[in-house]
Design a protein around this motif. Structure first.
Motif, PDB file in Angstrom:
ATOM      1  N   LEU A  79      36.024  75.720  -6.365  1.00 22.70           N
ATOM      2  CA  LEU A  79      37.198  75.093  -5.654  1.00 22.70           C
ATOM      3  C   LEU A  79      36.881  75.215  -4.148  1.00 22.70           C
ATOM      4  N   ALA A  80      36.582  75.937  -3.533  1.00 24.50           N
ATOM      5  CA  ALA A  80      36.270  76.061  -2.073  1.00 24.50           C
ATOM      6  C   ALA A  80      35.225  74.856  -1.809  1.00 24.50           C
ATOM      7  N   VAL A  81      34.398  74.695  -2.706  1.00 25.59           N
ATOM      8  CA  VAL A  81      33.195  73.733  -2.117  1.00 25.59           C
ATOM      9  C   VAL A  81      34.035  72.307  -2.182  1.00 25.59           C
ATOM     10  N   HIS A  82      34.984  72.470  -3.502  1.00 25.24           N
ATOM     11  CA  HIS A  82      35.588  71.144  -3.761  1.00 25.24           C
ATOM     12  C   HIS A  82      36.426  70.570  -2.473  1.00 25.24           C
ATOM     13  N   ARG A  83      37.148  71.554  -2.208  1.00 26.78           N
ATOM     14  CA  ARG A  83      38.018  71.171  -0.898  1.00 26.78           C
ATOM     15  C   ARG A  83      37.318  70.710   0.456  1.00 26.78           C
ATOM     16  N   LEU A  84      36.149  71.215   0.488  1.00 32.75           N
ATOM     17  CA  LEU A  84      35.326  70.937   1.922  1.00 32.75           C
ATOM     18  C   LEU A  84      34.836  69.662   1.590  1.00 32.75           C
ATOM     19  N   VAL A  85      34.253  69.293   0.323  1.00 30.70           N
ATOM     20  CA  VAL A  85      33.986  67.765  -0.033  1.00 30.70           C
ATOM     21  C   VAL A  85      35.066  66.883   0.151  1.00 30.70           C
ATOM     22  N   ALA A  86      36.047  67.249  -0.473  1.00 28.89           N
ATOM     23  CA  ALA A  86      37.270  66.341  -0.300  1.00 28.89           C
ATOM     24  C   ALA A  86      37.801  65.993   0.855  1.00 28.89           C
ATOM     25  N   ALA A  87      37.920  67.010   1.890  1.00 25.70           N
ATOM     26  CA  ALA A  87      38.349  66.874   3.322  1.00 25.70           C
ATOM     27  C   ALA A  87      37.178  66.184   4.001  1.00 25.70           C
ATOM     28  N   ASP A  88      35.823  66.461   3.617  1.00 30.41           N
ATOM     29  CA  ASP A  88      35.165  65.347   4.543  1.00 30.41           C
ATOM     30  C   ASP A  88      34.911  64.055   4.209  1.00 30.41           C
ATOM     31  N   ASN A  89      35.201  63.783   2.619  1.00 33.81           N
ATOM     32  CA  ASN A  89      35.438  62.693   2.178  1.00 33.81           C
ATOM     33  C   ASN A  89      36.475  61.677   3.003  1.00 33.81           C
ATOM     34  N   ALA A  90      37.693  62.509   2.933  1.00 28.76           N
ATOM     35  CA  ALA A  90      38.874  62.052   3.480  1.00 28.76           C
ATOM     36  C   ALA A  90      38.533  61.671   5.049  1.00 28.76           C
ATOM     37  N   SER A  91      37.943  62.526   5.587  1.00 26.70           N
ATOM     38  CA  SER A  91      37.753  62.293   7.438  1.00 26.70           C
ATOM     39  C   SER A  91      36.773  61.133   7.450  1.00 26.70           C
ATOM     40  N   ALA A  92      35.856  60.963   6.662  1.00 23.92           N
ATOM     41  CA  ALA A  92      35.135  59.796   6.624  1.00 23.92           C
ATOM     42  C   ALA A  92      35.597  58.464   6.065  1.00 23.92           C
ATOM     43  N   ALA A  93      36.792  58.474   5.520  1.00 22.21           N
ATOM     44  CA  ALA A  93      37.448  57.129   4.911  1.00 22.21           C
ATOM     45  C   ALA A  93      38.387  56.904   6.123  1.00 22.21           C
ATOM     46  N   GLY A  94      38.839  57.720   7.135  1.00 21.83           N
ATOM     47  CA  GLY A  94      39.628  57.625   8.364  1.00 21.83           C
ATOM     48  C   GLY A  94      40.979  57.780   7.845  1.00 21.83           C
TER      49      GLY A  94
END
Length: 207
Positions: free
Chosen positions: A192-207
């Motif tokens: 879950l910790a990894v998932h949250r990091l990846v999801a946040a990074d994807n959201a940041s990249a999407a703007g």
């Protein structure tokens, strides 16, 4: 680091995340490195060395487990913040060197070979050649077994971590199974910790 004859979950996830045909990672490098750090936490939890309490990683047994990568991770956790680090912050802060240790382990056992080169003679590039197809096939089989009901704990943890870094889609896993694996990842605190990091990074990249 002396290579252990038995791979860690971190090494298995890193190997699973490599494309044997193109000698590169299947997902973004930082995402896979977060997964590797999460895998170290997950295996320490499986071994009863750490657990999550109140949203923090707590060392419950500081004795070495006999795996260089895991012992290094456990030593870092043992001298971390009073009361324990938050899993997401610990994963993000320790991903790079843990991935390097995992890669050292794979190289030491002859599973992966590292080729450093420069693109156009200027830009540094690293290719990761899978030298042991049988080892890659074994970890792929473990991942698929972990995605099925009744899977062993280690295989299920590997599948959850793979889902957290979005590997199933790159491995051709059907949508319905990917959805089930995403649910599995949310039930295991390291994944879950990894998932949250990846999801946040994807959201940041999407703007």
């Amino acid at each position: 680091m002396t290579a252990s004859p038995h791979p860690t979950l971190a090494e298995d996830l890193l190997l699973l995340g490599l494309d044997p045909d193109r000698s590169r990672r299947l997902v973004q490098a930082r995402h896979l490195s977060w997964g590797v750090a999460g895998a170290a936490l997950a295996e320490l939890a499986l071994r009863g060395a750490v657990e999550e309490r109140g949203g923090r990683v707590v060392v419950v047994n500081p004795l070495p487990v006999g795996q260089p990568l895991l012992d290094a991770a456990l030593a870092e956790l043992s001298v971390g913040k009073k009361g324990g680090d938050r899993p997401k912050a610990w994963v993000r802060g320790h991903a790079e060197w843990l991935e390097n240790l995992a890669l050292d382990g794979l190289v030491g056992r002859g599973v992966v070979d590292v080729e450093e080169r420069r693109v156009l003679g200027v830009f540094p590039s690293t290719r990761l050649h899978v030298q042991d197809p049988a080892a890659h096939a074994a970890v792929l089989a473990a991942f698929h077994s972990g995605s099925r009901p009744g899977a062993g704990r280690r295989a299920a943890v590997l599948a959850a971590l793979a889902s957290a870094v979005e590997l199933p889609r790159r491995l051709g896993v059907p949508w319905r199974t990917r959805r089930e694996l995403a649910g599995l990842a949310r039930t295991q605190w390291p994944a879950l910790a990894v998932h949250r990091l990846v999801a946040a990074d994807n959201a940041s990249a999407a703007g």
